[in-house]
Design an enzyme around this catalytic site. Structure first.
Site, PDB file in Angstrom:
ATOM      1  CG  HIS A 127     -39.341  61.681  39.089  1.00 58.48           C
ATOM      2  ND1 HIS A 127     -40.028  62.520  38.303  1.00 58.48           N
ATOM      3  CD2 HIS A 127     -39.689  60.435  38.491  1.00 58.48           C
ATOM      4  CE1 HIS A 127     -41.070  61.890  37.424  1.00 58.48           C
ATOM      5  NE2 HIS A 127     -40.600  60.688  37.648  1.00 58.48           N
TER       6      HIS A 127
ATOM      7  CD  GLU B 296     -42.945  54.145  36.069  1.00 61.88           C
ATOM      8  OE1 GLU B 296     -42.436  55.137  35.828  1.00 61.88           O
ATOM      9  OE2 GLU B 296     -42.745  53.577  36.922  1.00 61.88           O
TER      10      GLU B 296
ATOM     11  CG  ASP C  26     -43.935  60.197  36.087  1.00 61.21           C
ATOM     12  OD1 ASP C  26     -43.019  60.115  35.264  1.00 61.21           O
ATOM     13  OD2 ASP C  26     -44.057  60.159  37.249  1.00 61.21           O
TER      14      ASP C  26
ATOM     15  CG  HIS D 210     -40.354  57.724  33.967  1.00 66.92           C
ATOM     16  ND1 HIS D 210     -40.297  58.533  35.217  1.00 66.92           N
ATOM     17  CD2 HIS D 210     -38.952  57.759  33.533  1.00 66.92           C
ATOM     18  CE1 HIS D 210     -38.748  58.701  35.635  1.00 66.92           C
ATOM     19  NE2 HIS D 210     -38.103  58.180  34.589  1.00 66.92           N
TER      20      HIS D 210
HETATM   21  C1  LIG Z   1     -43.389  56.246  40.973  1.00 71.02           C
HETATM   22  C2  LIG Z   1     -43.159  56.383  39.499  1.00 71.02           C
HETATM   23  N1  LIG Z   1     -44.183  57.330  39.109  1.00 71.02           N
HETATM   24  C3  LIG Z   1     -42.041  56.969  39.108  1.00 71.02           C
HETATM   25  O1  LIG Z   1     -41.509  57.989  39.065  1.00 71.02           O
HETATM   26  N2  LIG Z   1     -40.892  55.430  39.000  1.00 71.02           N
HETATM   27  C4  LIG Z   1     -39.818  56.168  38.296  1.00 71.02           C
HETATM   28  C5  LIG Z   1     -38.925  54.873  38.084  1.00 71.02           C
HETATM   29  C6  LIG Z   1     -38.835  56.694  39.271  1.00 71.02           C
HETATM   30  O2  LIG Z   1     -39.073  56.437  40.586  1.00 71.02           O
HETATM   31  O3  LIG Z   1     -37.891  57.279  38.943  1.00 71.02           O
HETATM   32 ZN    ZN Z   2     -41.745  59.264  36.556  1.00 72.05          ZN
END
Ligand SMILES: C[C@@H](N)C(=O)N[C@H](C)C(=O)O
Ligand code: ZN
Length: 177
Positions: free
Chosen positions: A98, A162, A105, A165
């Protein structure tokens, strides 16, 4: 017009994708607003892949709704301080995809924006969010896999922990910013 490396406001490129940037609200796991603006920012190269996934889904009567996209490293640090579980949040010293503007997401909605059933809500940091969790309705599993198929066909990869994601399979060419 744009270079793949450019960070773009996705809403300026397409009006077919919906946005509900949860970290620009307090409707998130942390119950805290992290972003000043409700903007979906991604690399242009990643945006093109997202638009392709959305086109595939629109042909089937669905569209994408984005919950999170580019996330500043400063916010990653704040989140890590509260979760500290690498299954659910990337540690800031490694950085999240990110933070490169190359992860997103997303969930699936109907063409009219109506929610479809998924195994969990956004940021359910439990095993229920795993892509292998099937102890939910068959409809939720079907929708999760439909989303994943379109994303993977368009150049994204999944993570196990997740279901929402996805990261650009060319993420390494984009630095953390
Ligand atoms: C915080 C959660 N939505 C997220 O984005 N997790 C992934 C693994 C990340 O931090 O890259
Ligand atoms: Zn994510």
């Amino acid at each position: 017009m744009f270079d793949d490396f450019d960070l773009v406001d996705v809403s300026e490129i397409t009006n077919e994708i919906l946005f509900d940037i949860r970290y620009a609200t307090d409707r998130n796991y942390f119950k805290k607003r992290f972003y000043e603006n409700n903007i979906c920012i991604l690399r242009y190269g990643t945006t093109k892949k997202l638009i392709k996934a959305n086109e595939l889904l629109m042909n089937l009567g669905y569209r994408l709704k984005v919950w999170d996209a580019y996330r500043p490293l400063s916010v990653q640090k704040l989140m890590w301080d509260q979760i500290k579980d690498e299954n659910f949040i990337a540690p800031p010293w490694r950085g999240s995809i990110h933070n490169r503007g190359a992860a997103v997401d997303v969930t699936l909605v109907k063409l009219n924006g109506e929610e479809v059933e998924m195994p969990t809500d956004f940021d359910d940091f439990t095993y229920k969010a795993s892509i292998y969790y099937n102890d939910c309705s068959a409809n939720a599993v079907k929708n999760r896999e439909l989303l994943a198929k379109a994303m993977v066909q368009s150049g994204f990869k999944r993570i196990e922990s997740e279901w929402w994601h996805f990261y650009d399979d060319e993420y390494k060419k984009y630095p953390i910013v």
